[in-house]
Write a protein that holds these residues in place. Structure first.
Motif, PDB file in Angstrom:
ATOM      1  N   GLY A  86       0.837  -1.200   0.000  1.00 38.00           N
ATOM      2  CA  GLY A  86       0.000   0.000   0.000  1.00 38.00           C
ATOM      3  C   GLY A  86       0.866   1.241   0.000  1.00 38.00           C
ATOM      4  O   GLY A  86       2.099   1.155   0.050  1.00 38.00           O
ATOM      5  N   CYS A  87       0.212   2.378  -0.042  1.00 40.11           N
ATOM      6  CA  CYS A  87       0.919   3.653  -0.067  1.00 40.11           C
ATOM      7  C   CYS A  87       0.112   4.652   0.751  1.00 40.11           C
ATOM      8  O   CYS A  87      -1.125   4.639   0.720  1.00 40.11           O
ATOM      9  CB  CYS A  87       1.058   4.118  -1.512  1.00 40.11           C
ATOM     10  SG  CYS A  87       1.988   5.661  -1.706  1.00 40.11           S
ATOM     11  N   ALA A  88       0.813   5.495   1.507  1.00 41.55           N
ATOM     12  CA  ALA A  88       0.143   6.499   2.340  1.00 41.55           C
ATOM     13  C   ALA A  88       0.897   7.821   2.242  1.00 41.55           C
ATOM     14  O   ALA A  88       2.055   7.869   1.819  1.00 41.55           O
ATOM     15  CB  ALA A  88       0.089   6.034   3.793  1.00 41.55           C
ATOM     16  N   THR A 151      -8.508   5.022   3.297  1.00 43.39           N
ATOM     17  CA  THR A 151      -8.633   5.229   4.735  1.00 43.39           C
ATOM     18  C   THR A 151      -7.864   6.485   5.090  1.00 43.39           C
ATOM     19  O   THR A 151      -6.750   6.691   4.595  1.00 43.39           O
ATOM     20  CB  THR A 151      -8.062   4.022   5.517  1.00 43.39           C
ATOM     21  OG1 THR A 151      -8.776   2.844   5.118  1.00 43.39           O
ATOM     22  CG2 THR A 151      -8.207   4.218   7.022  1.00 43.39           C
ATOM     23  N   SER A 152      -8.470   7.319   5.909  1.00 43.24           N
ATOM     24  CA  SER A 152      -7.822   8.555   6.342  1.00 43.24           C
ATOM     25  C   SER A 152      -7.914   8.672   7.857  1.00 43.24           C
ATOM     26  O   SER A 152      -8.885   8.216   8.468  1.00 43.24           O
ATOM     27  CB  SER A 152      -8.511   9.780   5.722  1.00 43.24           C
ATOM     28  OG  SER A 152      -8.361   9.791   4.324  1.00 43.24           O
ATOM     29  N   ALA A 181      -5.460  -0.421   5.942  1.00 40.16           N
ATOM     30  CA  ALA A 181      -6.191   0.408   6.905  1.00 40.16           C
ATOM     31  C   ALA A 181      -5.783   0.061   8.335  1.00 40.16           C
ATOM     32  O   ALA A 181      -5.569   0.943   9.176  1.00 40.16           O
ATOM     33  CB  ALA A 181      -7.696   0.231   6.731  1.00 40.16           C
ATOM     34  N   SER A 182      -5.657  -1.222   8.613  1.00 37.15           N
ATOM     35  CA  SER A 182      -5.245  -1.665   9.953  1.00 37.15           C
ATOM     36  C   SER A 182      -3.830  -1.184  10.268  1.00 37.15           C
ATOM     37  O   SER A 182      -3.559  -0.688  11.369  1.00 37.15           O
ATOM     38  CB  SER A 182      -5.325  -3.194  10.015  1.00 37.15           C
ATOM     39  OG  SER A 182      -4.874  -3.653  11.265  1.00 37.15           O
ATOM     40  N   PHE A 187       0.050   3.049  12.639  1.00 39.01           N
ATOM     41  CA  PHE A 187       0.999   4.087  12.260  1.00 39.01           C
ATOM     42  C   PHE A 187       0.535   5.439  12.828  1.00 39.01           C
ATOM     43  O   PHE A 187       1.329   6.210  13.370  1.00 39.01           O
ATOM     44  CB  PHE A 187       1.094   4.158  10.744  1.00 39.01           C
ATOM     45  CG  PHE A 187       2.259   4.935  10.202  1.00 39.01           C
ATOM     46  CD1 PHE A 187       3.525   4.815  10.760  1.00 39.01           C
ATOM     47  CD2 PHE A 187       2.091   5.788   9.125  1.00 39.01           C
ATOM     48  CE1 PHE A 187       4.600   5.535  10.247  1.00 39.01           C
ATOM     49  CE2 PHE A 187       3.152   6.508   8.603  1.00 39.01           C
ATOM     50  CZ  PHE A 187       4.414   6.393   9.171  1.00 39.01           C
ATOM     51  N   ALA A 188      -0.766   5.710  12.718  1.00 39.61           N
ATOM     52  CA  ALA A 188      -1.313   6.975  13.216  1.00 39.61           C
ATOM     53  C   ALA A 188      -1.090   7.137  14.712  1.00 39.61           C
ATOM     54  O   ALA A 188      -0.893   8.260  15.218  1.00 39.61           O
ATOM     55  CB  ALA A 188      -2.812   7.045  12.899  1.00 39.61           C
ATOM     56  N   ALA A 189      -1.111   6.027  15.431  1.00 42.49           N
ATOM     57  CA  ALA A 189      -0.931   6.071  16.887  1.00 42.49           C
ATOM     58  C   ALA A 189       0.490   6.472  17.285  1.00 42.49           C
ATOM     59  O   ALA A 189       0.749   6.707  18.473  1.00 42.49           O
ATOM     60  CB  ALA A 189      -1.304   4.729  17.499  1.00 42.49           C
TER      61      ALA A 189
END
Length: 196
Positions: A86-88, A151-152, A181-182, A187-189
């Motif tokens: 994936g890519c973010a 997912t954002s 997404a998981s 990563f966001a945390a």
């Protein structure tokens, strides 16, 4: 006032530093994944495509009050194989400080062809509550509908004139998109900010 936004280091999330010359980034990736048993020509072909991907993501996100400041690829668990799962990206988005989360989220999905209503939930992070937004969109093609998922995670720091947006690039492999997404939630945390 927030001066800098950072995310933690994970073996599976590989930063593609913006503005890095393509040949330098390609060489860095080949060195980083030197232990990957994938044949060298295959690895090189993947590595050479990633600077282009990074530029495309930055260009597609930036503009009209939005500025991407980081792009990552997600690789399989362990971070030793150069296979793009994936890519973010992370971006700062200008906003009205008086606007609430629902107003801001509405601007993120404005103009998208939604396949179903967006799914919004809260996510606790080190810098406060964020909003996790899952959106499935569709595109009509010759062979029928293609459904994609993004997912954002968005933060609306109090008193700031911008939001922080961590998002995925659309994927039409919905099983893979769920895995991404998981990983993005974890990563966001890891987010931290430096304040002045």
């Amino acid at each position: 006032m927030i001066d800098e936004v950072q995310f933690g280091e994970f073996a599976e999330w590989i930063l593609l530093p913006l503005g890095t010359p393509p040949e330098v980034l390609t060489a860095h990736l080949l060195d980083r994944f030197s232990g990957d048993p994938t044949p060298e020509p295959t690895k090189r072909a993947i590595a050479e495509r990633l600077p282009v991907l990074s530029d495309q993501v930055q260009e597609s996100v930036s503009g009209d009050g939005t500025q991407a400041f980081a792009v990552w690829i997600l690789v399989p668990t362990g971070g030793t194989e150069l296979t793009v799962v994936g890519c973010a990206f992370a971006a700062l988005v200008r906003r009205d400080p008086g606007a609430g989360p629902s107003d801001f989220i509405e601007t993120l999905v404005e103009g998208l062809q939604l396949y179903q209503p967006i799914d919004v939930s809260e996510l606790e992070t080190p810098i406060g509550t964020a909003h996790l937004v899952r959106a499935r969109t569709y595109d009509e093609r010759d062979h029928g509908l293609t459904i994609s998922q993004t997912t954002s995670v968005v933060w609306l720091p109090e008193g700031e004139s911008f939001a922080i947006w961590l998002g995925t690039v659309p994927s039409d492999d919905l099983v893979e998109a769920a895995d991404v997404a998981s990983a993005l939630e974890q990563f966001a945390a890891s987010i931290t900010v430096t304040r002045s």
